[in-house]
Write a protein that holds these residues in place. Structure first.
Motif, mmCIF file in Angstrom:
data_model
loop_
_atom_site.group_PDB
_atom_site.id
_atom_site.type_symbol
_atom_site.label_atom_id
_atom_site.label_comp_id
_atom_site.label_asym_id
_atom_site.label_seq_id
_atom_site.Cartn_x
_atom_site.Cartn_y
_atom_site.Cartn_z
ATOM 1 N N GLN A 1 29.407 47.397 13.146
ATOM 2 C CA GLN A 1 29.872 48.556 13.895
ATOM 3 C C GLN A 1 31.040 49.220 13.169
ATOM 4 O OE1 GLN A 1 30.781 46.524 17.535
ATOM 5 N NE2 GLN A 1 28.771 46.898 18.429
ATOM 6 N N GLU A 2 31.131 50.530 13.334
ATOM 7 C CA GLU A 2 32.167 51.301 12.653
ATOM 8 C C GLU A 2 33.540 51.033 13.276
ATOM 9 O OE1 GLU A 2 30.831 55.325 12.923
ATOM 10 O OE2 GLU A 2 29.089 54.980 11.631
ATOM 11 N N HIS A 3 34.549 50.864 12.399
ATOM 12 C CA HIS A 3 35.904 50.628 12.887
ATOM 13 C C HIS A 3 36.656 51.942 13.046
ATOM 14 C CE1 HIS A 3 35.933 50.054 8.436
ATOM 15 N NE2 HIS A 3 37.077 50.725 8.465
ATOM 16 N N TRP A 4 37.442 52.037 14.112
ATOM 17 C CA TRP A 4 38.183 53.263 14.415
ATOM 18 C C TRP A 4 39.514 53.318 13.691
ATOM 19 C CZ3 TRP A 4 36.863 57.440 17.535
ATOM 20 C CH2 TRP A 4 35.668 57.317 18.257
ATOM 21 N N GLY A 5 40.093 52.155 13.439
ATOM 22 C CA GLY A 5 41.375 52.099 12.756
ATOM 23 C C GLY A 5 41.190 51.612 11.340
ATOM 24 N N SER A 6 42.049 50.672 10.916
ATOM 25 C CA SER A 6 41.972 50.171 9.543
ATOM 26 C C SER A 6 41.222 48.854 9.428
ATOM 27 C CB SER A 6 43.388 50.001 8.969
ATOM 28 O OG SER A 6 44.013 51.252 8.803
ATOM 29 N N SER A 7 41.278 48.010 10.442
ATOM 30 C CA SER A 7 40.637 46.699 10.347
ATOM 31 C C SER A 7 39.154 46.777 10.648
ATOM 32 C CB SER A 7 41.294 45.709 11.318
ATOM 33 O OG SER A 7 40.544 44.513 11.361
ATOM 34 N N GLY A 8 38.367 46.176 9.769
ATOM 35 C CA GLY A 8 36.931 46.102 10.003
ATOM 36 C C GLY A 8 36.551 45.142 11.111
ATOM 37 N N PHE A 9 37.515 44.333 11.565
ATOM 38 C CA PHE A 9 37.250 43.372 12.637
ATOM 39 C C PHE A 9 37.591 43.913 14.016
ATOM 40 C CE2 PHE A 9 37.574 40.497 8.992
ATOM 41 C CZ PHE A 9 36.564 39.575 9.256
ATOM 42 N N ALA A 10 38.625 44.732 14.121
ATOM 43 C CA ALA A 10 39.093 45.172 15.432
ATOM 44 C C ALA A 10 38.048 46.044 16.117
ATOM 45 C CB ALA A 10 40.409 45.940 15.285
ATOM 46 N N ASN A 11 37.643 45.633 17.313
ATOM 47 C CA ASN A 11 36.705 46.396 18.142
ATOM 48 C C ASN A 11 35.335 46.592 17.489
ATOM 49 O OD1 ASN A 11 38.759 46.933 20.177
ATOM 50 N ND2 ASN A 11 39.655 48.308 18.643
ATOM 51 N N THR A 12 34.939 45.632 16.628
ATOM 52 C CA THR A 12 33.604 45.666 16.028
ATOM 53 C C THR A 12 32.940 44.306 16.202
ATOM 54 O OG1 THR A 12 34.076 44.846 13.782
ATOM 55 C CG2 THR A 12 34.609 47.167 14.235
ATOM 56 N N ASP A 13 31.713 44.199 15.699
ATOM 57 C CA ASP A 13 30.972 42.937 15.786
ATOM 58 C C ASP A 13 31.042 42.141 14.483
ATOM 59 O OD1 ASP A 13 29.486 44.755 14.300
ATOM 60 O OD2 ASP A 13 27.564 44.219 15.193
ATOM 61 N N LEU A 14 31.979 42.466 13.585
ATOM 62 C CA LEU A 14 32.010 41.814 12.277
ATOM 63 C C LEU A 14 32.202 40.310 12.382
ATOM 64 C CD1 LEU A 14 32.047 41.788 9.215
ATOM 65 C CD2 LEU A 14 34.431 42.571 9.283
ATOM 66 N N ASP A 15 33.182 39.857 13.134
ATOM 67 C CA ASP A 15 33.427 38.417 13.260
ATOM 68 C C ASP A 15 32.204 37.713 13.836
ATOM 69 O OD1 ASP A 15 35.102 36.023 13.239
ATOM 70 O OD2 ASP A 15 35.198 36.245 15.415
ATOM 71 N N PHE A 16 31.606 38.291 14.850
ATOM 72 C CA PHE A 16 30.417 37.699 15.472
ATOM 73 C C PHE A 16 29.270 37.592 14.478
ATOM 74 C CE2 PHE A 16 26.375 38.238 17.707
ATOM 75 C CZ PHE A 16 26.437 37.196 18.626
ATOM 76 N N ARG A 17 29.040 38.648 13.713
ATOM 77 C CA ARG A 17 27.924 38.646 12.764
ATOM 78 C C ARG A 17 28.154 37.612 11.656
ATOM 79 N NH1 ARG A 17 25.056 43.568 13.031
ATOM 80 N NH2 ARG A 17 23.530 42.582 11.632
ATOM 81 N N LEU A 18 29.379 37.477 11.191
ATOM 82 C CA LEU A 18 29.679 36.475 10.158
ATOM 83 C C LEU A 18 29.500 35.064 10.696
ATOM 84 C CD1 LEU A 18 32.864 38.048 8.518
ATOM 85 C CD2 LEU A 18 30.528 38.064 7.611
ATOM 86 N N LYS A 19 29.983 34.833 11.893
ATOM 87 C CA LYS A 19 29.877 33.488 12.470
ATOM 88 C C LYS A 19 28.423 33.100 12.703
ATOM 89 C CE LYS A 19 34.394 32.613 14.548
ATOM 90 N NZ LYS A 19 35.170 33.482 13.684
ATOM 91 N N GLN A 20 27.573 34.060 13.016
ATOM 92 C CA GLN A 20 26.161 33.758 13.229
ATOM 93 C C GLN A 20 25.480 33.314 11.937
ATOM 94 O OE1 GLN A 20 24.599 33.546 16.233
ATOM 95 N NE2 GLN A 20 26.722 33.804 16.892
ATOM 96 N N LYS A 21 26.078 33.622 10.804
ATOM 97 C CA LYS A 21 25.520 33.181 9.529
ATOM 98 C C LYS A 21 26.304 32.003 8.937
ATOM 99 C CE LYS A 21 23.641 36.131 6.733
ATOM 100 N NZ LYS A 21 22.216 35.954 7.065
ATOM 101 N N GLY A 22 27.248 31.467 9.692
ATOM 102 C CA GLY A 22 28.010 30.315 9.221
ATOM 103 C C GLY A 22 28.970 30.637 8.094
ATOM 104 N N ILE A 23 29.423 31.886 8.025
ATOM 105 C CA ILE A 23 30.299 32.314 6.942
ATOM 106 C C ILE A 23 31.718 31.800 7.162
ATOM 107 C CG2 ILE A 23 31.324 34.305 5.771
ATOM 108 C CD1 ILE A 23 28.303 33.866 5.234
ATOM 109 N N THR A 24 32.317 31.261 6.104
ATOM 110 C CA THR A 24 33.710 30.817 6.150
ATOM 111 C C THR A 24 34.567 31.500 5.089
ATOM 112 O OG1 THR A 24 33.208 28.966 4.648
ATOM 113 C CG2 THR A 24 33.081 28.531 7.034
ATOM 114 N N HIS A 25 33.937 32.077 4.070
ATOM 115 C CA HIS A 25 34.645 32.718 2.963
ATOM 116 C C HIS A 25 34.200 34.181 2.870
ATOM 117 C CE1 HIS A 25 35.279 28.551 2.010
ATOM 118 N NE2 HIS A 25 35.873 28.806 0.855
#
Length: 210
Positions: A115-139
């Motif tokens: 999802q597109e971020h409104w501010g500077s962080s790609g994590f804030a108010n997006t699904d980035l963390d969720f999508r990474l965790k679903q793939k077991g990403i740590t790095h």
């Protein structure tokens, strides 16, 4: 800070804001970053990294800024200075060439576009963390634009969430050399686990895949 090891099954490559406005001749913002982009070899380095991570089957995650649409930010209580600039200059306008992907870095089949971020962080108010965790990403390897805004904010947030963070000093750019210096020499070392060049990262990934 280039001695990091990379578990290839737990890494994601995060490409932030690969829009024409940022990366293409004729883009609204490209003239502002062009001197540093040319100095560090930004576009060629991004192409090299794209080929490298795809050859190793490392997930490619596109982390896009919100594309401006008419009415955005106008009724906000306190839009940031950057959001005010976007509101007036129509950066990354939806439906316009500047808001389209640079052709060399457009998503391919299997890539993740968050999802597109409104501010500077790609994590804030997006699904980035969720999508990474679903793939077991740590790095996460974080590249794109701008070094001292979206890259730094996304990387800081990633570290706060527990990810191992790699910055690539010549796969990003900024408006001024002082901003690049702050991003990689002053601020980056306080949160990033590795700050490397493209060549150093390619070598480390090749060793991990050997």
């Amino acid at each position: 800070m280039s001695n990091a090891t990379y578990p290839l099954d737990r890494i994601a490559y995060l490409l932030v804001d690969p829009y024409n406005d940022f990366l293409s001749d004729g883009g609204k913002i490209y003239p502002l970053i062009e001197p540093i982009a040319r100095q560090v070899g930004l576009l060629d380095n991004l192409r090299t990294l794209d080929r490298t991570v795809r050859a190793l089957d490392i997930p490619v995650v596109i982390v896009p800024h919100h594309r401006w649409e008419k009415g955005d930010y106008e009724n906000w209580d306190h839009p940031s200075p950057t959001q005010c600039k976007i509101m007036h200059m129509h950066h990354f306008a939806r439906g316009e060439w500047g808001g389209e992907w640079h052709p060399d870095f457009a998503p391919k089949d299997g890539d993740i576009v968050v999802q597109e971020h409104w501010g500077s962080s790609g994590f804030a108010n997006t699904d980035l963390d969720f999508r990474l965790k679903q793939k077991g990403i740590t790095h996460v390897i974080i590249v794109g634009l701008l070094a001292n805004t979206c890259i730094e904010a996304t990387a800081r947030y990633a570290q706060e969430l527990g990810y191992h963070v790699t910055l690539v000093r010549d796969a990003t750019a900024a408006f001024k050399p002082e901003m690049m210096h702050a991003a990689h020499e002053l601020n980056g070392p306080t949160f990033a686990h590795a700050i490397v060049t493209t060549d150093e990262l390619v070598a480390a990934l090749a060793q991990a895949g050997a």
